[in-house]
Motif scaffolding. Structure first.
Motif, PDB file in Angstrom:
ATOM      1  N   LEU A 564       0.820  -1.212   0.000  1.00  0.00           N
ATOM      2  CA  LEU A 564       0.000   0.000   0.000  1.00  0.00           C
ATOM      3  C   LEU A 564       0.855   1.264   0.000  1.00  0.00           C
ATOM      4  O   LEU A 564       1.915   1.312   0.630  1.00  0.00           O
ATOM      5  CB  LEU A 564      -0.912   0.019   1.223  1.00  0.00           C
ATOM      6  N   ARG A 565       0.387   2.265  -0.672  1.00  0.00           N
ATOM      7  CA  ARG A 565       1.039   3.582  -0.658  1.00  0.00           C
ATOM      8  C   ARG A 565       0.202   4.529   0.184  1.00  0.00           C
ATOM      9  O   ARG A 565      -0.989   4.747  -0.077  1.00  0.00           O
ATOM     10  CB  ARG A 565       1.170   4.106  -2.086  1.00  0.00           C
ATOM     11  N   ILE A 566       0.847   5.067   1.207  1.00  0.00           N
ATOM     12  CA  ILE A 566       0.143   5.960   2.135  1.00  0.00           C
ATOM     13  C   ILE A 566      -0.459   7.151   1.407  1.00  0.00           C
ATOM     14  O   ILE A 566      -1.591   7.574   1.691  1.00  0.00           O
ATOM     15  CB  ILE A 566       1.113   6.448   3.231  1.00  0.00           C
ATOM     16  N   ASP A 567       0.281   7.708   0.442  1.00  0.00           N
ATOM     17  CA  ASP A 567      -0.157   8.938  -0.209  1.00  0.00           C
ATOM     18  C   ASP A 567      -1.346   8.759  -1.143  1.00  0.00           C
ATOM     19  O   ASP A 567      -1.889   9.734  -1.662  1.00  0.00           O
ATOM     20  CB  ASP A 567       1.006   9.573  -0.982  1.00  0.00           C
ATOM     21  N   THR A 568      -1.778   7.521  -1.368  1.00  0.00           N
ATOM     22  CA  THR A 568      -2.930   7.306  -2.251  1.00  0.00           C
ATOM     23  C   THR A 568      -4.246   7.221  -1.478  1.00  0.00           C
ATOM     24  O   THR A 568      -5.309   7.043  -2.082  1.00  0.00           O
ATOM     25  CB  THR A 568      -2.756   6.021  -3.082  1.00  0.00           C
ATOM     26  N   ALA A 569      -4.179   7.322  -0.142  1.00  0.00           N
ATOM     27  CA  ALA A 569      -5.408   7.317   0.646  1.00  0.00           C
ATOM     28  C   ALA A 569      -6.273   8.511   0.259  1.00  0.00           C
ATOM     29  O   ALA A 569      -5.786   9.642   0.124  1.00  0.00           O
ATOM     30  CB  ALA A 569      -5.080   7.350   2.132  1.00  0.00           C
ATOM     31  N   VAL A 570      -7.546   8.276   0.080  1.00  0.00           N
ATOM     32  CA  VAL A 570      -8.486   9.310  -0.373  1.00  0.00           C
ATOM     33  C   VAL A 570      -9.074  10.033   0.838  1.00  0.00           C
ATOM     34  O   VAL A 570      -9.547   9.378   1.775  1.00  0.00           O
ATOM     35  CB  VAL A 570      -9.618   8.670  -1.205  1.00  0.00           C
ATOM     36  N   PRO A 571      -9.063  11.371   0.860  1.00  0.00           N
ATOM     37  CA  PRO A 571      -9.671  12.093   1.982  1.00  0.00           C
ATOM     38  C   PRO A 571     -11.145  11.718   2.127  1.00  0.00           C
ATOM     39  O   PRO A 571     -11.883  11.674   1.142  1.00  0.00           O
ATOM     40  CB  PRO A 571      -9.505  13.566   1.592  1.00  0.00           C
ATOM     41  N   PHE A 572     -11.560  11.458   3.358  1.00  0.00           N
ATOM     42  CA  PHE A 572     -12.955  11.096   3.609  1.00  0.00           C
ATOM     43  C   PHE A 572     -13.775  12.360   3.820  1.00  0.00           C
ATOM     44  O   PHE A 572     -13.452  13.200   4.664  1.00  0.00           O
ATOM     45  CB  PHE A 572     -13.051  10.199   4.842  1.00  0.00           C
ATOM     46  N   GLU A 573     -14.831  12.481   3.051  1.00  0.00           N
ATOM     47  CA  GLU A 573     -15.695  13.659   3.159  1.00  0.00           C
ATOM     48  C   GLU A 573     -16.899  13.313   4.009  1.00  0.00           C
ATOM     49  O   GLU A 573     -17.760  12.525   3.606  1.00  0.00           O
ATOM     50  CB  GLU A 573     -16.142  14.105   1.766  1.00  0.00           C
TER      51      GLU A 573
END
Length: 574
Positions: A564-573
């Protein structure tokens, strides 16, 4: 928490012959570290020194990288006592067994499970050194639900101890201690435990294992391995340790996670763990009412089958994938066809094993579950295909832990396709960090849940019941050895390790697993996140069966997370 301990040992083939039926000594023990998922390290004993065996991992000998080695010995003391000796920084005591880190100073301590230590070593003890040396290293420790202690030691830096004049800063090899109690005869008052120190060595090792005259004996790795021998001799010289079951309660031994009511506590704590390809190394003590014959019978069924290939072929006919495996779903309802293309998460599904930053769903054959006759003979079988289908995975970045993700209008559960599914199990793994993350797994059933089954009781039961039954088994398939040791391969009753919150509505049950509720779990996750881009990890979830009607156990779902790449996590709205 459970150590995602990530634990290894020699895969020794024990043929089921007359020796299996022979009388097993009450003090019998097996060296292999127990675990719940397969690991393929192959340990070879290359040297024995004063009752301490030195092993080399020969499974990756031609990789050109550093070699993994370990020192192993049986010590006449309880795991509690040995653990406290290793953690103790008192100079007077350490001078009696530790030639390397005798002069230690505590720099910082966090949460009662983690500290940073400064030490010095005079050059005369290691003659290769031309000047005095100092070092800074961190220690993180925890006790698994089976009682095994693990101590992780890593080189560190600290503002309180910058480089100083007259000393050369040395980088201590990353290492791990593991200490677990061994069974002793019921009539014996003495305690025994198995102690292992493992570390990675980059150079000098090959010459030393062939020749006693190698310069390797003047190095830090050798001094670290020698700690096991020093510890063994120190405790042997102090007979009180043989009878000491320490009354000191260290914070590291007190669970800081959720604690279940005694109504649902296990009478056999050891049974919270089961091997991926073998039974537990340690069996629970017999009760006072148990006869000698029953005790011996129990011991016999604990004989271990450690060769992976033998176990696969032997158990393939008994894996938990028979027609009865669907008993948790309503067999009188025709299964629907679940179309994966209708469900999309923020983390992509992998195309093959070489794909990165993705998920797949492996079979359950790499894990062992309780068999049909478990309550009689403690026998376990290979897990079969999961009952529930993994249809999507979300990888969110959040400001703070979010509960009730299933209620969000954009959540898969709230889509038209999601509402048509008979049942969805949502597992929200809340990962503490800066920022925080949520890994959300969506498992779907193709039929309604059988209300009278174990799964039905879990889905509609009390939170107390759920905490006592919800299990997770981790297995790092690929990754840095130190992370594997920290995570482990042992099953964990999550509700007893961390705080779990449950949301039951409509056609779904959401389980929010607050990993940050345990300081131990936070420390392990912090280590994992540092290497996450190079890690492949398998997870299996299941409901623990404690009654004959619920056996055999079945794996609810699995997931494999590929680098997994940490920076690809999508901000949760929200």
């Amino acid at each position: 928490m459970c150590a995602i301990e990530i634990f290894i040992g020699p895969e020794t083939l024990l043929q089921q012959s007359s020796s299996v039926a022979a009388k097993v000594r009450p003090d019998r023990y097996s060296e292999g570290e127990v675990g719940d998922a397969i690991d393929f390290h192959q340990w070879k004993c290359v040297r024995t020194v004063n009752g301490v065996r030195i092993f080399e991992d020969v499974s990756d000998a031609k990789s050109g990288k550093g070699v993994l080695v370990k020192a192993v010995s049986v010590i006449e003391a309880s795991a509690d006592a040995v653990f406290e000796v290793i953690l103790n920084l008192d100079q007077h005591q350490r001078y009696e067994w530790d030639m390397l880190t005798g002069d230690l100073e505590l720099l910082d301590s966090y949460d009662g499970h983690y500290d940073v230590v400064y030490g010095t070593c005079d050059s005369k003890y290691l003659s290769r050194w031309k000047s005095n040396r100092d070092f800074v290293f961190s220690r993180q420790w925890f006790q698994g639900q089976d009682g095994t202690y693990t101590i992780l030691q890593l080189p560190a830096v600290h503002k309180k101890r910058p480089s100083r004049s007259g000393y050369q800063r040395e980088k201590i090899n990353p290492s791990t201690w593991e200490i677990r109690d061994l069974n002793t005869p019921t009539e014996s008052n003495t305690a025994r435990c198995l102690v292992m120190l493992m570390l990675e060595i980059q150079e000098g090792w090959c010459r030393w294992k062939k020749s006693h005259g190698s310069k390797f004996e003047k190095t830090i790795p050798f001094a670290l391995l020698s700690q096991v021998e020093g510890l063994k001799e120190y405790i042997a010289a102090n007979p009180a340790f043989k009878f000491e079951h320490s009354a000191t309660v260290l914070q590291s031994r007190v669970s800081d996670g959720a604690i279940s009511s005694s109504e649902y506590e296990d009478s056999e704590v050891q049974d919270e763990f089961y091997d991926a390809m073998a039974d537990d190394d340690s069996s629970s003590s017999s009760s006072s009412e148990e006869s000698d014959d029953d005790h011996e019978k129990t011991k016999k069924v604990k004989v271990k089958l450690r060769n992976v290939s033998w176990a696969i072929s032997s158990l393939s006919m008994m894996r938990a994938s028979d027609p009865d495996a669907s008993k948790d779903l309503d067999r009188f309802v025709t299964p629907i066809n679940i179309d994966p293309s209708q469900f999309h998460g923020s983390l992509n599904k992998g195309k093959d094993e070489n794909d990165s930053n993705c998920w797949t769903s492996p079979s359950g054959t790499g894990f062992m579950v309780r068999g049909k006759t478990y309550l009689k003979d403690s026998f376990k079988v290979m897990g079969g295909d999961p009952i529930l289908k993994l249809i999507s995975v979300d990888w969110f970045k959040v400001d703070k832990a979010i509960d009730g993700i299933s209620l969000h209008p954009r959540c898969l559960v709230q889509t038209e396709a999601g509402k048509k599914l008979p049942f969805i199990l949502v597992v929200n793994l809340q990962i503490p960090s800066k920022p925080n993350y949520s890994l959300v797994l969506y498992y779907a059933a193709d039929r309604p849940i059988n209300k009278s089954s174990l799964l039905g009781k879990f889905v509609d039961g009390t939170d107390l019941f759920r905490d006592s039954r919800f299990k997770l088994i981790p297995s790092i398939i690929e990754g840095y050895w130190m992370v594997k040791r920290a995570v482990g391969t042992k099953a964990c009753l999550l509700g007893k390790a961390v705080t779990c919150k449950y949301l039951r509505q409509d056609n779904f049950l959401e389980i929010a697993v607050d990993i940050g509720s345990s300081s131990v779990a936070r420390g392990v996750i912090g280590l994992v996140l540092g290497y996450v881009t190079s890690i492949v990890v398998d997870l299996a979830i299941l409901i623990e069966a404690k009654e004959e009607a619920d056996l055999p156990e079945y794996i609810l779902g699995t997931v494999r997370l590929n680098r997994l790449r940490i920076d690809t996590a999508v901000p949760f709205e929200a």
